[in-house]
Design a protein around this motif. Structure first.
Motif, PDB file in Angstrom:
ATOM      1  N   GLY A  92      37.899  31.884  52.465  1.00  0.00           N
ATOM      2  CA  GLY A  92      37.962  33.226  53.031  1.00  0.00           C
ATOM      3  C   GLY A  92      38.942  33.305  54.186  1.00  0.00           C
ATOM      4  O   GLY A  92      39.051  32.380  54.995  1.00  0.00           O
ATOM      5  N   SER A  93      39.662  34.406  54.253  1.00  0.00           N
ATOM      6  CA  SER A  93      40.658  34.571  55.314  1.00  0.00           C
ATOM      7  C   SER A  93      40.898  36.047  55.574  1.00  0.00           C
ATOM      8  O   SER A  93      40.863  36.865  54.654  1.00  0.00           O
ATOM      9  CB  SER A  93      41.976  33.899  54.929  1.00  0.00           C
ATOM     10  N   ASN A  94      41.140  36.392  56.846  1.00  0.00           N
ATOM     11  CA  ASN A  94      41.518  37.756  57.198  1.00  0.00           C
ATOM     12  C   ASN A  94      43.026  37.962  57.157  1.00  0.00           C
ATOM     13  O   ASN A  94      43.507  39.069  57.422  1.00  0.00           O
ATOM     14  CB  ASN A  94      40.983  38.117  58.588  1.00  0.00           C
ATOM     15  N   ASP A  95      43.762  36.910  56.832  1.00  0.00           N
ATOM     16  CA  ASP A  95      45.217  36.979  56.696  1.00  0.00           C
ATOM     17  C   ASP A  95      45.547  37.230  55.226  1.00  0.00           C
ATOM     18  O   ASP A  95      45.273  36.378  54.375  1.00  0.00           O
ATOM     19  CB  ASP A  95      45.832  35.671  57.171  1.00  0.00           C
ATOM     20  N   PRO A  96      46.113  38.397  54.885  1.00  0.00           N
ATOM     21  CA  PRO A  96      46.400  38.687  53.479  1.00  0.00           C
ATOM     22  C   PRO A  96      47.243  37.619  52.803  1.00  0.00           C
ATOM     23  O   PRO A  96      47.014  37.304  51.623  1.00  0.00           O
ATOM     24  CB  PRO A  96      47.128  40.030  53.537  1.00  0.00           C
ATOM     25  N   ALA A  97      48.205  37.031  53.518  1.00  0.00           N
ATOM     26  CA  ALA A  97      49.049  35.999  52.913  1.00  0.00           C
ATOM     27  C   ALA A  97      48.217  34.777  52.543  1.00  0.00           C
ATOM     28  O   ALA A  97      48.385  34.192  51.470  1.00  0.00           O
ATOM     29  CB  ALA A  97      50.176  35.618  53.857  1.00  0.00           C
ATOM     30  N   ALA A  98      47.304  34.388  53.428  1.00  0.00           N
ATOM     31  CA  ALA A  98      46.454  33.230  53.147  1.00  0.00           C
ATOM     32  C   ALA A  98      45.508  33.529  51.992  1.00  0.00           C
ATOM     33  O   ALA A  98      45.284  32.691  51.104  1.00  0.00           O
ATOM     34  CB  ALA A  98      45.669  32.836  54.400  1.00  0.00           C
ATOM     35  N   GLN A  99      44.945  34.723  51.980  1.00  0.00           N
ATOM     36  CA  GLN A  99      44.040  35.080  50.887  1.00  0.00           C
ATOM     37  C   GLN A  99      44.789  35.165  49.561  1.00  0.00           C
ATOM     38  O   GLN A  99      44.256  34.781  48.510  1.00  0.00           O
ATOM     39  CB  GLN A  99      43.324  36.399  51.173  1.00  0.00           C
ATOM     40  N   ASP A 100      46.022  35.634  49.602  1.00  0.00           N
ATOM     41  CA  ASP A 100      46.835  35.682  48.392  1.00  0.00           C
ATOM     42  C   ASP A 100      47.003  34.283  47.815  1.00  0.00           C
ATOM     43  O   ASP A 100      46.914  34.081  46.593  1.00  0.00           O
ATOM     44  CB  ASP A 100      48.199  36.294  48.702  1.00  0.00           C
ATOM     45  N   GLY A 101      47.228  33.297  48.684  1.00  0.00           N
ATOM     46  CA  GLY A 101      47.349  31.917  48.223  1.00  0.00           C
ATOM     47  C   GLY A 101      46.057  31.407  47.616  1.00  0.00           C
ATOM     48  O   GLY A 101      46.074  30.682  46.608  1.00  0.00           O
ATOM     49  N   GLN A 102      44.934  31.786  48.197  1.00  0.00           N
ATOM     50  CA  GLN A 102      43.642  31.365  47.656  1.00  0.00           C
ATOM     51  C   GLN A 102      43.396  31.986  46.284  1.00  0.00           C
ATOM     52  O   GLN A 102      42.881  31.318  45.371  1.00  0.00           O
ATOM     53  CB  GLN A 102      42.537  31.764  48.636  1.00  0.00           C
ATOM     54  N   ILE A 103      43.786  33.248  46.137  1.00  0.00           N
ATOM     55  CA  ILE A 103      43.623  33.909  44.838  1.00  0.00           C
ATOM     56  C   ILE A 103      44.547  33.271  43.798  1.00  0.00           C
ATOM     57  O   ILE A 103      44.146  33.080  42.638  1.00  0.00           O
ATOM     58  CB  ILE A 103      43.895  35.419  44.981  1.00  0.00           C
ATOM     59  N   GLN A 104      45.759  32.907  44.209  1.00  0.00           N
ATOM     60  CA  GLN A 104      46.668  32.243  43.285  1.00  0.00           C
ATOM     61  C   GLN A 104      46.081  30.923  42.803  1.00  0.00           C
ATOM     62  O   GLN A 104      46.219  30.551  41.623  1.00  0.00           O
ATOM     63  CB  GLN A 104      48.029  31.997  43.941  1.00  0.00           C
ATOM     64  N   THR A 105      45.411  30.211  43.693  1.00  0.00           N
ATOM     65  CA  THR A 105      44.759  28.955  43.306  1.00  0.00           C
ATOM     66  C   THR A 105      43.693  29.205  42.241  1.00  0.00           C
ATOM     67  O   THR A 105      43.578  28.453  41.261  1.00  0.00           O
ATOM     68  CB  THR A 105      44.123  28.282  44.532  1.00  0.00           C
ATOM     69  N   LEU A 106      42.923  30.278  42.401  1.00  0.00           N
ATOM     70  CA  LEU A 106      41.899  30.612  41.413  1.00  0.00           C
ATOM     71  C   LEU A 106      42.528  31.023  40.083  1.00  0.00           C
ATOM     72  O   LEU A 106      42.002  30.696  39.013  1.00  0.00           O
ATOM     73  CB  LEU A 106      40.999  31.726  41.945  1.00  0.00           C
ATOM     74  N   ILE A 107      43.651  31.728  40.164  1.00  0.00           N
ATOM     75  CA  ILE A 107      44.378  32.097  38.930  1.00  0.00           C
ATOM     76  C   ILE A 107      44.857  30.829  38.224  1.00  0.00           C
ATOM     77  O   ILE A 107      44.723  30.694  37.002  1.00  0.00           O
ATOM     78  CB  ILE A 107      45.560  33.027  39.254  1.00  0.00           C
TER      79      ILE A 107
END
Length: 348
Positions: A92-107
């Protein structure tokens, strides 16, 4: 149910919010709900009958608020009730860029379904689009993406409805009083959700011509800001009959300010559904008499929807073969009459 870093915490609650909506959402069309006492905590009960295995990715913001922490807890707890569900949850992150990276990992892990509570709905729309374009359906939780192409289903609370029901509750309590006065302790004014809650409250009060809103302050969804802004309100408006506070965390601070001022001459309605608020309502020894729900149990229902989507099922109680595209949860009012029902859903 922030601004951008604290972010649109609850951008865009289970009717008789946390519980009765669970009846609607938790069972798939081909299954029956299991009588599981533990499942009663957030709904009527999830069907534990194993089906097709589903891996659900869950990406949420940083749990910097009691409500957001409960979002994560509800997702984990609900997923744990299913033997056919594997949950991949990010930090979890409040930084959109960091969260985008986490979502990419799940993808990249090729999860079957993604549940995303974006740190910022607008900023994270591309992340939802990437998942959908990769063939991974997205359940958009609470803070809505800018494009409907970025998600298969949206589930979240009704901010306008929160204000509307808070206003109606106060209106009914004061409808026999001539020249009644109310005040409002809002959340962060830069957020659309705050504007929606205030608009709903103001619209409800239009039905009670004997009531006038005479004061308003915006706080920051924190105990400290609630205490500070409530102190300001008490000094600026020495006489009023009721007030609505948008958020139960900042409401704890507001109650401290009220106690310090020695005030007991009005009623208070909260917002969201914290355990502290429920306990105060049940004890009936403060000015807080009710709260309007925006419960984090919506994360549990998001898991139910993701599981049904991954297994190609619909929703129990509906004729359609597919889950709905939008699920807006009802903002129930919890007072002393029904608080026992909602105690298990209160967040800390």
């Amino acid at each position: 149910m922030s601004h951008t870093p604290l972010t649109s915490r609850r951008n865009v609650l289970f009717g008789a919010a946390a519980l009765s909506a669970g009846t609607f959402l938790t069972a798939c069309t081909s299954n029956e709900a299991k009588d599981d006492p533990a499942a009663q905590e957030v709904g009527q009960g999830a069907d534990d009958k194993p089906g097709k295995p589903v891996t659900i990715g869950f990406a949420g913001p940083q749990a910097d608020h009691g409500w957001l922490n409960a979002i994560n807890d509800n997702a984990r707890s609900r997923a744990g009730k299913y033997s056919d569900v594997t949950l991949e949850i990010t930090e979890g992150s409040n930084d959109p860029a960091a969260q985008d990276g986490q979502i990419q990992t799940l993808i990249d892990k090729k999860v079957d379904v993604l549940v995303i509570l974006p740190a910022d709905g607008k900023a994270m729309t591309q992340a939802g689009l990437k998942a959908m374009q990769a063939g991974i359906p997205v359940i958009n939780l609470d803070r809505v993406f800018d494009s409907q192409q970025a998600y298969r289903t949206w589930i979240g609370g009704d901010n306008y409805g929160m204000g509307l029901n808070a206003g109606r509750y106060i209106g009914e309590k004061l409808k026999g009083k001539s020249g009644a006065k109310v005040i409002e302790l809002a959340g962060i004014d830069s957020l659309e959700l705050t504007r929606q809650r205030t608009q709903g409250f103001d619209d409800a009060l239009k039905n009670y011509p004997n009531i006038k809103k005479v004061g308003r302050q915006a706080a920051e969804f924190t105990v400290e800001s609630g205490q500070r802004k409530m102190t300001d309100l008490l000094q600026a408006v020495p006489e009023f009959d009721a007030f609505w506070n948008h958020d139960d965390d900042q409401g704890d601070g507001a109650l401290q300010a009220i106690k310090q001022a020695g005030r007991e001459d009005f009623l208070m309605v909260g917002g969201a559904g914290s355990r502290n608020a429920f306990d105060n309502i049940k004890a009936d020894n403060t000015v807080l008499k009710a709260t309007v729900l925006y419960p984090p149990t919506m994360a549990a229902s998001a898991i139910d929807l993701a599981r049904a989507l991954g297994q190609g099922k619909g929703v129990g109680g509906m004729a359609e073969f597919e889950i709905p595209a939008f699920v807006t949860l009802y903002s129930a009012v919890v007072d002393k009459e029904n608080v026992d029902r909602y105690l298990p859903t209160g967040f800390k």
